[in-house]
Design a protein around this motif. Structure first.
Motif, PDB file in Angstrom:
ATOM      1  N   SER A  23       0.814  -1.216   0.000  1.00  0.00           N
ATOM      2  CA  SER A  23       0.000   0.000   0.000  1.00  0.00           C
ATOM      3  C   SER A  23       0.846   1.264   0.000  1.00  0.00           C
ATOM      4  O   SER A  23       0.402   2.316  -0.461  1.00  0.00           O
ATOM      5  CB  SER A  23      -0.959   0.010   1.193  1.00  0.00           C
ATOM      6  OG  SER A  23      -0.230  -0.047   2.396  1.00  0.00           O
ATOM      7  N   GLY A  29       1.569   1.842  -3.470  1.00  0.00           N
ATOM      8  CA  GLY A  29       0.292   2.224  -4.057  1.00  0.00           C
ATOM      9  C   GLY A  29      -0.080   3.653  -3.721  1.00  0.00           C
ATOM     10  O   GLY A  29      -0.646   4.369  -4.549  1.00  0.00           O
ATOM     11  N   TYR A  59       4.295  -4.587  -5.312  1.00  0.00           N
ATOM     12  CA  TYR A  59       2.973  -4.003  -5.526  1.00  0.00           C
ATOM     13  C   TYR A  59       2.342  -4.572  -6.797  1.00  0.00           C
ATOM     14  O   TYR A  59       2.996  -4.652  -7.831  1.00  0.00           O
ATOM     15  CB  TYR A  59       3.088  -2.485  -5.653  1.00  0.00           C
ATOM     16  CG  TYR A  59       1.782  -1.825  -5.981  1.00  0.00           C
ATOM     17  CD1 TYR A  59       0.840  -1.601  -4.991  1.00  0.00           C
ATOM     18  CD2 TYR A  59       1.477  -1.447  -7.280  1.00  0.00           C
ATOM     19  CE1 TYR A  59      -0.366  -1.002  -5.281  1.00  0.00           C
ATOM     20  CE2 TYR A  59       0.274  -0.845  -7.588  1.00  0.00           C
ATOM     21  CZ  TYR A  59      -0.645  -0.628  -6.578  1.00  0.00           C
ATOM     22  OH  TYR A  59      -1.840  -0.048  -6.873  1.00  0.00           O
ATOM     23  N   MET A  72      -1.764  -4.836  -8.802  1.00  0.00           N
ATOM     24  CA  MET A  72      -3.212  -4.621  -8.764  1.00  0.00           C
ATOM     25  C   MET A  72      -3.911  -5.946  -9.023  1.00  0.00           C
ATOM     26  O   MET A  72      -3.544  -6.675  -9.950  1.00  0.00           O
ATOM     27  CB  MET A  72      -3.604  -3.598  -9.835  1.00  0.00           C
ATOM     28  CG  MET A  72      -3.112  -2.180  -9.545  1.00  0.00           C
ATOM     29  SD  MET A  72      -3.531  -1.010 -10.862  1.00  0.00           S
ATOM     30  CE  MET A  72      -5.304  -0.925 -10.691  1.00  0.00           C
ATOM     31  N   PHE A 108      -5.495   2.623  -6.457  1.00  0.00           N
ATOM     32  CA  PHE A 108      -4.069   2.289  -6.381  1.00  0.00           C
ATOM     33  C   PHE A 108      -3.670   1.800  -4.987  1.00  0.00           C
ATOM     34  O   PHE A 108      -2.789   0.969  -4.859  1.00  0.00           O
ATOM     35  CB  PHE A 108      -3.223   3.489  -6.798  1.00  0.00           C
ATOM     36  CG  PHE A 108      -3.161   3.690  -8.280  1.00  0.00           C
ATOM     37  CD1 PHE A 108      -2.625   2.699  -9.097  1.00  0.00           C
ATOM     38  CD2 PHE A 108      -3.630   4.849  -8.874  1.00  0.00           C
ATOM     39  CE1 PHE A 108      -2.583   2.864 -10.477  1.00  0.00           C
ATOM     40  CE2 PHE A 108      -3.591   5.019 -10.250  1.00  0.00           C
ATOM     41  CZ  PHE A 108      -3.066   4.022 -11.053  1.00  0.00           C
ATOM     42  N   GLN A 143      -5.762   0.282  -3.161  1.00  0.00           N
ATOM     43  CA  GLN A 143      -6.674  -0.850  -2.996  1.00  0.00           C
ATOM     44  C   GLN A 143      -7.583  -0.687  -1.783  1.00  0.00           C
ATOM     45  O   GLN A 143      -7.710  -1.580  -0.952  1.00  0.00           O
ATOM     46  CB  GLN A 143      -5.862  -2.152  -2.936  1.00  0.00           C
ATOM     47  CG  GLN A 143      -5.061  -2.366  -4.208  1.00  0.00           C
ATOM     48  CD  GLN A 143      -4.289  -3.669  -4.240  1.00  0.00           C
ATOM     49  OE1 GLN A 143      -4.457  -4.494  -3.362  1.00  0.00           O
ATOM     50  NE2 GLN A 143      -3.451  -3.855  -5.248  1.00  0.00           N
TER      51      GLN A 143
END
Length: 412
Positions: free
Chosen positions: A193, A196, A289, A291, A372, A374
């Motif tokens: 994260s 992200g 990272y 997605m 991004f 999440q």
């Protein structure tokens, strides 16, 4: 109607993707320039940081009048142990040294009061003065190092005083924070994260800018350019349905905008290893990272309506303008407004104002940022989808009516 739209769509695509100059501008430039730009910025930043950290600072010290040199020796020995050139001066010379600091020829001037050993003996804080120049990187670096040194000496003096009184050092430490747990145990952020969050700051802004910029490069010419060349009038005379013309041109511009934006995103992903290091993160965090499928679907649901909205805005201006030059003048205020919207959301807090969630463009940027990291809710994604689609539909409806009225279309 569908066949007419398809013919116009194919014609415009052929014109766009056979124009080498246009292809270089919307695809090659962002794909090459973004990694190159960030790699240069990262290398220059690292080189500058290394230069500052290895620089031998010139530090002038006014020791004052001390009856017992032992107390002063402690500070002077600490200063001499650093990567600095220490020069002792008298108080009469301080004015000249301050002038040299102002001119960035000297980094620091430290002035001790007289008889500091007397103040230390009666536990009275003495006030030393450190003169520096915030416009000099070398001076600020020297100041940080000297402050760290003096903080360390101050703690040592406190420890000695406590030991002299026969007390435990813990008397000054009623609590500790996280000393019995690891950093991984206390940091409850989801894996990946952090990377992200950084991507969520940068990518939505660049995606928005490149979508709009690419739409401008293609969209202003696709109607206003045809008006200037006289080809639009020929197309209208052929009794092609006006809605077919609008849809064919709209989707062609959208494809070009997507191609340019995709090229920019790929360039940014390549450049991410450089700008993550600029944010203090490692490339290993970027590799960790990824997605998931749901995030990719949500990304598409947010970006596609955003692209339709931006392209419809450009097409509206292109339809009203007499020629591409006039269209550029009309679209620039809109482009600046879009840039301001993007910048304003870059440093936004974790909880954006509710009005942004229902405002087109703003809500897309917020949703992309949440995607991004999440941490996005489906309700916000669908709200973003609906508001952008509704506004885009209104603009397309206006464009269609402009195409039906030749007085407005050709401004006669």
């Amino acid at each position: 109607m569908f066949n007419d739209s398809l013919v116009i769509f194919q014609k415009e695509l052929k014109r766009i993707f056979t124009d080498r100059r246009l292809l270089v501008m919307i695809i090659v430039v962002p794909l090459v320039m973004l990694p190159l730009m960030y790699s240069i910025m990262a290398k220059v930043g690292k080189s500058r940081a290394k230069d500052i950290s290895e620089y031998t600072s010139q530090i002038y010290v006014c020791e004052g009048e001390q009856t017992d040199p032992l107390a002063m020796n402690r500070f002077m020995d600490g200063l001499k142990s650093q990567n600095s050139k220490i020069i002792s001066i008298s108080r009469d010379d301080m004015g000249a040294i301050k002038k040299l600091i102002e001119e960035k020829q000297v980094q620091l001037l430290i002035s001790f009061p007289n008889n500091i050993e007397k103040d230390l003996a009666i536990y009275k804080p003495f006030d030393m003065h450190i003169f520096y120049n915030t416009t000099s990187d070398y001076s600020e670096h020297a100041l940080r190092k000297v402050k760290d040194l003096f903080d360390k000496i101050s703690k040592e003096i406190i420890q000695e005083r406590i030991a002299d009184k026969g007390l435990s050092e813990n008397i000054l430490k009623p609590l500790t924070i996280n000393e019995t747990l690891t950093k991984e145990e206390v940091n409850l952020a989801k894996e990946g994260s952090k990377a992200g969050k950084i991507l969520g700051i940068m990518l939505p802004f660049f995606l928005l800018i490149y979508l709009f910029a690419n739409a401008m490069q293609v969209g202003l010419d696709i109607v206003a350019g045809e008006k200037e060349r006289g080809t639009l009038a020929i197309l209208l005379v052929n009794q092609v349905d006006r809605l077919s013309i609008v849809l064919g041109k709209l989707f062609a511009v959208m494809i070009a905008a997507f191609a340019g934006a995709a090229s920019s995103v790929i360039g940014l992903i390549i450049a991410s290893r450089f700008f993550l290091s600029m944010f203090g993160s490692s490339s290993a965090q970027m590799k960790g990272y990824a997605m998931d499928t749901q995030s990719i679907i949500q990304f598409a649901i947010v970006v596609i309506p955003l692209a339709i909205l931006l392209v419809s805005i450009v097409l509206l201006v292109s339809t009203y303008a007499k020629n591409p030059k006039e269209g550029q003048g009309m679209i620039m205020p809109v482009y600046i407004a879009v840039m301001i919207m993007g910048i304003s959301t870059m440093q936004m807090g974790d909880i954006p104002p509710e009005w942004m969630r229902v405002t087109p463009v703003f809500n897309s940027l917020i949703a992309l940022k949440d995607i991004f990291i999440q941490d996005v809710e489906w309700g916000n994604v669908l709200l973003t989808l609906s508001t952008n689609i509704v506004l885009a539909a209104i603009i397309i409806y206006v464009i269609m009516n402009m195409f039906k009225n030749e007085k407005i279309l050709f401004r006669i």
